[in-house]
Design an enzyme around this catalytic site. Structure first.
Site, short mmCIF file in Angstrom:
data_model
loop_
_atom_site.label_atom_id
_atom_site.label_comp_id
_atom_site.label_asym_id
_atom_site.label_seq_id
_atom_site.Cartn_x
_atom_site.Cartn_y
_atom_site.Cartn_z
N TYR A 148 100.20 91.42 -15.05
CA TYR A 148 101.52 90.78 -15.03
C TYR A 148 102.54 91.85 -14.67
CZ TYR A 148 99.19 87.02 -17.64
OH TYR A 148 98.34 86.02 -18.06
N PHE A 205 99.09 77.39 -18.98
CA PHE A 205 99.74 76.23 -18.38
C PHE A 205 99.75 75.06 -19.38
CE2 PHE A 205 100.11 73.21 -14.54
CZ PHE A 205 101.47 73.44 -14.44
N PRO A 206 100.27 75.31 -20.60
CA PRO A 206 100.17 74.30 -21.67
C PRO A 206 101.07 73.09 -21.48
CG PRO A 206 101.53 76.13 -22.39
CD PRO A 206 100.95 76.53 -21.07
N GLY A 247 101.33 71.51 -18.42
CA GLY A 247 100.67 70.64 -17.46
C GLY A 247 101.64 70.20 -16.38
N GLY A 248 101.33 69.10 -15.73
CA GLY A 248 102.20 68.60 -14.68
C GLY A 248 101.41 68.25 -13.44
#
Length: 286
Positions: free
Chosen positions: A65, A211-212, A214-215
């Site tokens: 990161y 990615f808790p 979502g989408g």
């Protein structure tokens, strides 16, 4: 009525580290596309310090990161660390530009360099949770696992976790060390790894969704938004709250580089979901 108060607010990682289940993911405190130093590093420092002020004691990061800048900023913001602060980082990837330009490297030499670099940047003698960022298809998994087991034996790592793995891969790793965490993509709208979550629950392994929120699935997103509007909360808060209700071994690490957004995410712990709410949310799966 089923409320969060009936669930555990903490999780005992590896049998000796008590973690507040709402943590913080430090991926987004790096620059654009997770590359370079952020334009205003003080914003990142403010977010990290505010998270700890609000009770967060688990911070998740990785050497890639930035690369490296997330770990550096964590140390700048929080070192010397409070006694109960738990830092988790990851190694096993390498990049030379934006996030899309990334490759696996879980060879012992790279993992050695990655681990030593993380220890140096985080100003730690031992990392509480070190996770293999990816199993490298170019390197036999056994070789990567043996390196991690040896590093743990040397005292550089307290506990070991994995990321983006199947049940079979977890079982393989368990032949070399105790797996205490698994970090796979998962959310109320994306439950590809449901069986892995259930296996982890049965084994006492923490499950850390990335990615808790979502989408990307419009009809289900619309239903999620409708329920969020009804409960007068944001869709993101509702998605996080569902995860806390869904399984007691889930640890959340929503990330942000904004203090106001951080505070909004943490308020997800205050949302009450009754049986009808949970039925609606449980049905939102592909």
């Amino acid at each position: 009525m089923k409320t969060l108060s009936e669930f555990k607010s903490t999780f005992l990682l590896g049998g000796d580290l008590e973690i507040n289940r709402m943590g913080y993911g430090a991926m987004r405190i790096a620059g654009p596309q997770l590359f370079g130093m952020p334009e205003n590093p003080q914003n990142s420092i403010d977010v990290l310090q505010r998270a700890v002020e609000l009770g967060v004691n688990f911070i998740d990061t990785a050497d890639q990161y930035g690369p490296f800048y997330s770990e550096q900023l964590i140390a700048e913001a929080l070192h010397p660390y409070r006694e109960n602060i738990i830092i988790g980082t990851k190694g096993g990837l390498v990049r030379f530009g934006p996030w899309a330009d990334i490759n696996n490297d879980a060879s012992p030499q790279h993992l050695q360099d990655a681990l030593d670099g993380s220890l140096r940047r985080l100003k730690l003698e031992k990392i509480d949770l070190y996770q293999l960022h990816r199993i490298d298809p170019k390197v036999p998994a056994q070789i990567s696992f043996e390196f991690l087991a040896n590093a743990q034996h040397q005292g550089k790592i307290r506990h070991i976790g994995l990321s983006e793995v199947s049940i079979e891969e977890i079982k393989h790793a368990q032949q070399f060390f105790k797996v205490v965490s698994v970090q796979n993509r998962y959310s109320v709208l994306d439950r590809k790894w449901e069986e892995v979550l259930e296996y982890c629950k049965s084994e006492g392994i923490a499950f850390i969704p990335w990615f808790p929120i979502g989408g990307g699935m419009t009809p289900m997103t619309e239903k999620l938004q409708q329920l969020a509007d009804h409960k007068e909360v944001s869709m993101h808060q509702l998605a996080l709250s569902w995860l806390l209700h869904h399984a007691d071994n889930i640890l959340l690490i929503p990330g942000t580089s904004n203090v106001a957004h951080l505070e909004e995410n943490l308020k997800a712990t205050e949302i009450v979901l009754d049986e009808s709410d949970l039925q609606i949310l449980d049905s939102l799966t592909a």
